[in-house]
Design a protein around this motif. Structure first.
Motif, PDB file in Angstrom:
ATOM      1  N   VAL A 198      -4.848  39.942 -24.814  1.00  0.00           N
ATOM      2  CA  VAL A 198      -5.932  39.359 -25.609  1.00  0.00           C
ATOM      3  C   VAL A 198      -5.819  39.630 -27.104  1.00  0.00           C
ATOM      4  O   VAL A 198      -6.478  38.947 -27.902  1.00  0.00           O
ATOM      5  CB  VAL A 198      -7.309  39.854 -25.097  1.00  0.00           C
ATOM      6  CG1 VAL A 198      -7.489  39.540 -23.623  1.00  0.00           C
ATOM      7  CG2 VAL A 198      -7.479  41.353 -25.348  1.00  0.00           C
ATOM      8  N   CYS A 199      -5.016  40.621 -27.509  1.00  0.00           N
ATOM      9  CA  CYS A 199      -4.984  41.003 -28.919  1.00  0.00           C
ATOM     10  C   CYS A 199      -4.035  40.174 -29.785  1.00  0.00           C
ATOM     11  O   CYS A 199      -4.415  39.784 -30.916  1.00  0.00           O
ATOM     12  CB  CYS A 199      -4.616  42.482 -29.050  1.00  0.00           C
ATOM     13  SG  CYS A 199      -5.897  43.602 -28.412  1.00  0.00           S
ATOM     14  N   GLY A 251      -2.105  37.610 -32.060  1.00  0.00           N
ATOM     15  CA  GLY A 251      -2.366  36.295 -32.645  1.00  0.00           C
ATOM     16  C   GLY A 251      -3.813  35.976 -32.895  1.00  0.00           C
ATOM     17  O   GLY A 251      -4.137  34.825 -33.220  1.00  0.00           O
ATOM     18  N   ARG A 252      -4.705  36.944 -32.744  1.00  0.00           N
ATOM     19  CA  ARG A 252      -6.135  36.663 -32.946  1.00  0.00           C
ATOM     20  C   ARG A 252      -6.657  37.466 -34.136  1.00  0.00           C
ATOM     21  O   ARG A 252      -6.468  38.685 -34.221  1.00  0.00           O
ATOM     22  CB  ARG A 252      -6.931  37.006 -31.688  1.00  0.00           C
ATOM     23  CG  ARG A 252      -6.531  36.152 -30.477  1.00  0.00           C
ATOM     24  CD  ARG A 252      -7.343  36.488 -29.255  1.00  0.00           C
ATOM     25  NE  ARG A 252      -8.766  36.194 -29.449  1.00  0.00           N
ATOM     26  CZ  ARG A 252      -9.700  36.401 -28.510  1.00  0.00           C
ATOM     27  NH1 ARG A 252      -9.344  36.892 -27.325  1.00  0.00           N
ATOM     28  NH2 ARG A 252     -10.958  36.121 -28.756  1.00  0.00           N
ATOM     29  N   GLU A 253      -7.251  36.745 -35.083  1.00  0.00           N
ATOM     30  CA  GLU A 253      -7.838  37.369 -36.271  1.00  0.00           C
ATOM     31  C   GLU A 253      -9.279  36.907 -36.432  1.00  0.00           C
ATOM     32  O   GLU A 253      -9.529  35.695 -36.479  1.00  0.00           O
ATOM     33  CB  GLU A 253      -7.027  37.006 -37.520  1.00  0.00           C
ATOM     34  CG  GLU A 253      -5.638  37.617 -37.556  1.00  0.00           C
ATOM     35  CD  GLU A 253      -5.671  39.127 -37.682  1.00  0.00           C
ATOM     36  OE1 GLU A 253      -6.722  39.654 -38.110  1.00  0.00           O
ATOM     37  OE2 GLU A 253      -4.665  39.768 -37.328  1.00  0.00           O
ATOM     38  N   PRO A 258      -9.123  40.775 -34.639  1.00  0.00           N
ATOM     39  CA  PRO A 258      -8.856  41.188 -33.261  1.00  0.00           C
ATOM     40  C   PRO A 258     -10.151  41.281 -32.460  1.00  0.00           C
ATOM     41  O   PRO A 258     -11.207  41.654 -32.993  1.00  0.00           O
ATOM     42  CB  PRO A 258      -8.200  42.566 -33.428  1.00  0.00           C
ATOM     43  CG  PRO A 258      -7.697  42.582 -34.829  1.00  0.00           C
ATOM     44  CD  PRO A 258      -8.671  41.756 -35.622  1.00  0.00           C
ATOM     45  N   PRO A 259     -10.105  40.929 -31.186  1.00  0.00           N
ATOM     46  CA  PRO A 259     -11.336  40.973 -30.374  1.00  0.00           C
ATOM     47  C   PRO A 259     -11.850  42.389 -30.119  1.00  0.00           C
ATOM     48  O   PRO A 259     -13.026  42.558 -29.800  1.00  0.00           O
ATOM     49  CB  PRO A 259     -10.916  40.297 -29.067  1.00  0.00           C
ATOM     50  CG  PRO A 259      -9.432  40.475 -29.014  1.00  0.00           C
ATOM     51  CD  PRO A 259      -8.957  40.425 -30.430  1.00  0.00           C
ATOM     52  N   CYS A 295      -7.392  47.201 -30.335  1.00  0.00           N
ATOM     53  CA  CYS A 295      -6.161  46.416 -30.489  1.00  0.00           C
ATOM     54  C   CYS A 295      -5.215  47.071 -31.490  1.00  0.00           C
ATOM     55  O   CYS A 295      -3.987  47.021 -31.332  1.00  0.00           O
ATOM     56  CB  CYS A 295      -6.487  44.997 -30.950  1.00  0.00           C
ATOM     57  SG  CYS A 295      -7.264  43.951 -29.699  1.00  0.00           S
TER      58      CYS A 295
END
Length: 472
Positions: A253-254, A256-258, A260-261, A265
């Motif tokens: 889930v961490c 490539g996501r900005e 981070p959820p 992460c």
């Protein structure tokens, strides 16, 4: 009337002497140490009656024992009371299983095997782990052998079990599991009349209810809030760190996501390999807020793991239960404790500070390099002996002894599941019960040796003819 009173007085004195003598070997390691023994968690229980601060993710129930220290001005009475209570349960269990024959010999065998199996290293600690075996054997005495105990004995056993249940959350699960198995046995007995002995659930249910009320009452006294257990989501996150599911989830889930959820992460590549290291060692635990600050994030990650990997979580639960079942080395946490305990001792028990500092534990003189291999042999040998005895009892129609052996095996497995799969495996969790299989085998053999029995070749000591007629 006068004769009965004299006999009752003599019996009371005899019981008091037996319990007092039985408590001595249970106190042995603490006496040798020169002061009560401490585990890391003792750091939170010792000051509890003075500070009113609830230990993290634990019940305040053991504060009932900690108050003994404050009232007497010494920590010695805490473990003395623990040892006396455990000794009484062992005596009651020996009397019930022996059925009135060879009680002294059965009691001596229980104490000797418990001592060799390491129980006194737990009864001598300012911790609730020394009471775990008493909760199990006390409940089984009430469930299976209530008819062999005087009413006064049964009442005291019920009270000890209730105190034990209140003192540690794992005891709640073990006691509840045994009571559920007992109810299932009762239901099965109604379906197959005459095949199973009576199982009496009244006093065990009262003990569980009283233990729950004591635990909730202790929590209310300390915090002003009525609850049974504290949220354990952060501890569950630590378990998922140890079994690898937290890292697996964060790796999915961490990237490539900005933003981070999850704040965790940023540390997913540096997570430790054990729950203990995550909670107490060098980890991002404190940087992310500790027990309170990390709770919302822990809830989100725990929910994510449970929803994404139910099959893997089930497998890890089985694996950690099996792992815990085989872990029982003595000495877990019995290290010098000045860094934790010196300040509480100086603040609350200054008169005993010198004795604390002079104890062998604080000088690092406690070791079990030779004892632990013996303990492993006793553990596995005792388990094998219990299985063989259960089979022999069943073939001979001794249903009560069969249920006893199977119930102890179930309790040992339940302890491994509760502590290993729901918390995280540690040697002290199963170590507190490592004495029980060989102790029960020794007791059953000693009790059987004193009865007129007719046994098939290789079947071992079995119940008498009278009991076979009753249940067969």
């Amino acid at each position: 009337m006068m004769g009965r009173r004299v006999d009752g007085w003599r019996d009371g004195v005899r019981v008091a002497l037996l319990v007092g003598l039985g408590a001595l070997p249970l106190l042995g390691p603490a006496l040798w140490n020169g002061y009560p023994l401490f585990f890391f968690d003792s750091f939170e229980y010792v000051p509890l009656p003075f500070t009113g601060e609830l230990p993290v993710y634990r019940t305040a129930g053991y504060g009932l024992f900690a108050w003994i220290g404050r009232l007497t001005g010494s920590l010695w009475p805490i473990i003395v009371v623990q040892c006396l209570l455990v000794a009484f349960v062992l005596l009651a269990f020996a009397r019930a299983v022996a059925g009135g024959a060879r009680v002294g010999a059965c009691y001596a065998v229980l104490l000797a095997t418990a001592a060799v199996g390491g129980l006194p290293w737990y009864t001598g600690q300012v911790m609730a782990d020394g009471l775990t075996g008493a909760v199990i054997l006390g409940l089984l005495t009430l469930l299976l052998f209530r008819d062999r105990l005087p009413r006064s004995w049964a009442v005291v056993v019920t009270a000890v079990v209730a105190l034990g249940i209140a003192s540690h959350t794992s005891h709640i699960g073990i006691a509840g599991g045994l009571l559920l198995l007992a109810l299932a046995t009762v239901a099965l007995g109604h379906l197959r009349p005459g095949r199973l002995p009576p199982v009496r659930t009244g006093l065990p249910a009262m003990a569980l209810a009283a233990g729950l009320m004591l635990a909730a009452g202790a929590n209310w006294t300390v915090t002003g809030r009525l609850f049974l257990v504290q949220p354990s989501t952060v501890q569950t996150l630590a378990l998922f760190v140890e079994n690898g599911l937290a890292a697996r989830y964060l790796d999915e889930v961490c990237p490539g996501r900005e933003p981070p959820p999850h704040a965790l992460c940023a540390y997913r590549g540096a997570l430790p390999h054990s729950a203990n290291e995550f909670l107490w060692g060098h980890s991002p635990f404190r940087a992310l807020g500790g027990w309170d600050g990390l709770r919302p994030e822990a809830e989100a990650i725990v929910d994510g793991v449970r929803s994404r990997y139910p099959g893997a979580l089930l497998w890890q639960s089985v694996r950690f239960t099996a792992r815990q079942f085989a872990m029982m080395k003595l000495g877990d946490g019995l290290v010098p404790m000045q860094f934790l305990m010196r300040d509480p001792m100086a603040a609350h028990y200054p008169a005993e500070l010198a004795a604390f500092e002079a104890a062998r534990q604080q000088r690092g003189e406690i070791g079990f390099a030779l004892w632990n291999p013996v303990l492993q042999g006793l553990w596995w040998g005792g388990l094998g002996g219990l299985v063989l005895l259960a089979a022999g009892f069943w073939r001979a129609g001794c249903r009560r002894q069969t249920l006893l052996a199977l119930a102890v095996l179930a309790a040992l497995g339940g302890n491994a599941f509760i502590c290993g799969a729901l918390s995280n495996p540690n040697h002290r969790y199963q170590g507190r019960l490592a004495w029980m299989p060989v102790a029960l085998v020794g007791l059953l053999l000693t009790a059987g040796a004193g009865r007129a029995t007719t046994t098939a070749p290789g079947s071992g000591p079995l119940c008498g003819e009278g009991e076979r007629r009753r249940v067969g």
